[in-house]
Design a protein around this motif. Structure first.
Motif, PDB file in Angstrom:
ATOM      1  N   THR A  22       0.821  -1.200   0.000  1.00  0.00           N
ATOM      2  CA  THR A  22       0.000   0.000   0.000  1.00  0.00           C
ATOM      3  C   THR A  22       0.853   1.247   0.000  1.00  0.00           C
ATOM      4  O   THR A  22       1.943   1.262   0.571  1.00  0.00           O
ATOM      5  N   THR A 106      -5.130   5.912   0.281  1.00  0.00           N
ATOM      6  CA  THR A 106      -4.201   4.794   0.327  1.00  0.00           C
ATOM      7  C   THR A 106      -4.505   3.923  -0.882  1.00  0.00           C
ATOM      8  O   THR A 106      -5.647   3.512  -1.074  1.00  0.00           O
ATOM      9  N   VAL A 108      -4.089   0.423  -2.681  1.00  0.00           N
ATOM     10  CA  VAL A 108      -3.834  -0.947  -2.235  1.00  0.00           C
ATOM     11  C   VAL A 108      -3.611  -1.849  -3.447  1.00  0.00           C
ATOM     12  O   VAL A 108      -4.385  -1.834  -4.394  1.00  0.00           O
TER      13      VAL A 108
END
Length: 149
Positions: A22, A106, A108
């Motif tokens: 991430t 974020t 991922v």
């Protein structure tokens, strides 16, 4: 007689058992899950790198420390402990930017099965999701006048 009053240390189970990578909202910071580190045999102080293949796929690999004046192959991994447990992180402005890292979310990626090339294992990264950064709530400060009332 010895008795335990209360437990002061604890350990939390990982949020997920997936092999993930991430980007962090902190510029340049990239994190690997515990499962990713275990599958790659990466520990604190090891080096990891990210490359882009001719197939336009990003790959994560275990790098190495430079010897005899040569540069390091990858970025140095940091963890909260000496094991491969918990979140591992490293910094790379170029990789962060290429993976779409930003201050608002974020990004991922799941880590696939290794592909061997010239004696090194490369793990493909597949975009999974973008998670918006949670805004921090500011609490009202309590003044001494309110406490005395």
């Amino acid at each position: 007689m010895f008795q335990i009053k209360k437990q002061l240390t604890n350990s939390r189970p990982p949020k997920s058992t997936e092999k993930t990578l991430t980007t962090s909202p902190t510029p340049g910071t990239i994190k690997m899950s515990e499962e990713a580190g275990i599958s790659m045999n990466v520990r604190k102080g090891d080096y990891v790198g990210i490359i882009q293949g001719t197939d336009e796929v990003f790959y994560l690999y275990k790098g190495s420390e430079g010897k005899d004046g040569s540069s390091n192959d990858g970025a140095k991994v940091a963890t909260a402990n000496e094991k491969s447990s918990g979140t591992m992180q490293f910094s790379s402005a170029n990789a962060y930017q290429s993976l779409g890292g930003n201050a608002n979310s974020t990004e991922v990626f799941t880590i696939g099965e290794a592909k061997e090339h010239e004696g090194k294992d490369y793990f493909p990264l597949t975009f999974k999701e973008s998670i918006a950064k949670q805004p921090r709530s500011k609490k009202d400060k309590v003044t001494t006048d309110e406490v005395e009332a």
